[in-house]
Write a protein that holds these residues in place. Structure first.
Motif, PDB file in Angstrom:
ATOM      1  N   ALA A 109       0.826  -1.204   0.000  1.00 55.93           N
ATOM      2  CA  ALA A 109       0.000   0.000   0.000  1.00 55.93           C
ATOM      3  C   ALA A 109       0.865   1.262   0.000  1.00 55.93           C
ATOM      4  O   ALA A 109       0.562   2.237  -0.701  1.00 55.93           O
ATOM      5  CB  ALA A 109      -0.925   0.004   1.215  1.00 55.93           C
ATOM      6  N   THR A 110       1.961   1.246   0.743  1.00 57.77           N
ATOM      7  CA  THR A 110       2.867   2.398   0.780  1.00 57.77           C
ATOM      8  C   THR A 110       3.530   2.599  -0.568  1.00 57.77           C
ATOM      9  O   THR A 110       3.661   3.727  -1.056  1.00 57.77           O
ATOM     10  CB  THR A 110       3.933   2.214   1.881  1.00 57.77           C
ATOM     11  N   ALA A 111       3.970   1.505  -1.216  1.00 57.36           N
ATOM     12  CA  ALA A 111       4.596   1.606  -2.543  1.00 57.36           C
ATOM     13  C   ALA A 111       3.606   2.160  -3.563  1.00 57.36           C
ATOM     14  O   ALA A 111       3.971   2.978  -4.418  1.00 57.36           O
ATOM     15  CB  ALA A 111       5.112   0.238  -2.971  1.00 57.36           C
ATOM     16  N   ALA A 112       2.353   1.740  -3.484  1.00 56.54           N
ATOM     17  CA  ALA A 112       1.339   2.248  -4.411  1.00 56.54           C
ATOM     18  C   ALA A 112       1.094   3.743  -4.173  1.00 56.54           C
ATOM     19  O   ALA A 112       0.969   4.516  -5.141  1.00 56.54           O
ATOM     20  CB  ALA A 112       0.033   1.468  -4.241  1.00 56.54           C
ATOM     21  N   GLU A 113       1.054   4.155  -2.926  1.00 58.41           N
ATOM     22  CA  GLU A 113       0.848   5.575  -2.607  1.00 58.41           C
ATOM     23  C   GLU A 113       2.030   6.414  -3.085  1.00 58.41           C
ATOM     24  O   GLU A 113       1.853   7.514  -3.622  1.00 58.41           O
ATOM     25  CB  GLU A 113       0.635   5.758  -1.098  1.00 58.41           C
ATOM     26  N   ILE A 114       3.241   5.901  -2.918  1.00 56.59           N
ATOM     27  CA  ILE A 114       4.437   6.625  -3.376  1.00 56.59           C
ATOM     28  C   ILE A 114       4.397   6.798  -4.880  1.00 56.59           C
ATOM     29  O   ILE A 114       4.653   7.891  -5.411  1.00 56.59           O
ATOM     30  CB  ILE A 114       5.725   5.896  -2.923  1.00 56.59           C
ATOM     31  N   SER A 115       4.097   5.721  -5.610  1.00 60.86           N
ATOM     32  CA  SER A 115       4.070   5.824  -7.077  1.00 60.86           C
ATOM     33  C   SER A 115       2.956   6.773  -7.538  1.00 60.86           C
ATOM     34  O   SER A 115       3.143   7.531  -8.495  1.00 60.86           O
ATOM     35  CB  SER A 115       3.897   4.441  -7.704  1.00 60.86           C
ATOM     36  N   ALA A 116       1.814   6.768  -6.855  1.00 59.67           N
ATOM     37  CA  ALA A 116       0.725   7.679  -7.231  1.00 59.67           C
ATOM     38  C   ALA A 116       1.126   9.133  -6.980  1.00 59.67           C
ATOM     39  O   ALA A 116       0.850  10.012  -7.808  1.00 59.67           O
ATOM     40  CB  ALA A 116      -0.536   7.335  -6.442  1.00 59.67           C
TER      41      ALA A 116
END
Length: 188
Positions: A109-116
């Motif tokens: 979830a953190t990786a997805a938020e960073i990429s977004a």
């Protein structure tokens, strides 16, 4: 420590001369004048501006107080202060669910938020803040804004009071006119 001229002269080894007459004491309210002093007088006048003292910015003091209160938190009861040591004494394995590990769902979830955020061109540093707290400068800005708001409110109230005082009395009779708008509407 206050030294007289004779005591100071004796301290530095200068022979002290007896003063011809005792000088009258000057009051603290003596004003300094630009006149030249008498060269034969032993009186020394020092003119200085009275210090106003140091003034600590009230916004800084309010910010320090707010930060201290925020960091203090609430007081804990004796039951809350007691530590739970139950897992350390339960068998050889201890607590099964207390084993250290990595939460893979949180990582994804953190990786997805960073990429977004990177795709939108936003910052990502705030994602890694686990215990967000205000800085002292943010507390200062809040205290300053609160003080300015209070001062503005006070000025508005003073202005309103002056306006009420300047307004004609409410019990004065209205000026006669050809009829009010309500009377015109009713008559039509």
């Amino acid at each position: 420590m206050i030294l007289t001229f004779a005591a100071a002269a004796a301290m530095f080894g200068v022979p002290a001369e007896a003063p011809a007459q005792a000088a009258p004491e000057k009051s603290a309210t003596t004003d300094c004048s630009p006149r030249a002093p008498d060269p034969n007088s032993r009186e020394v006048i020092v003119c200085v501006q009275k210090p106003q003292g140091f003034r600590i910015d009230p916004d800084v003091m309010a910010a320090k107080k707010a930060r201290r209160q925020a960091l203090a938190g609430r007081t804990k009861t004796p039951q809350e202060k007691m530590r739970d040591n139950g897992c350390t004494v339960v068998g050889a394995a201890g607590c099964v669910f207390d084993q250290p590990g990595i939460n893979l769902l949180a990582v994804a979830a953190t990786a997805a938020e960073i990429s977004a955020r990177l795709a939108r061109g936003q910052e990502i540093g705030s994602i890694f803040v686990t215990d967000p707290q205000k800085s002292e400068y943010q507390y200062y800005q809040d205290a300053k804004k609160e003080r300015e708001t209070k001062e503005t409110d006070k000025r508005v109230k003073e202005y309103a009071a002056k306006a009420r005082a300047a307004a004609p009395p409410a019990d004065a009779a209205p000026a006669p006119n050809s009829g009010t708008d309500a009377q015109k509407v009713i008559s039509q």
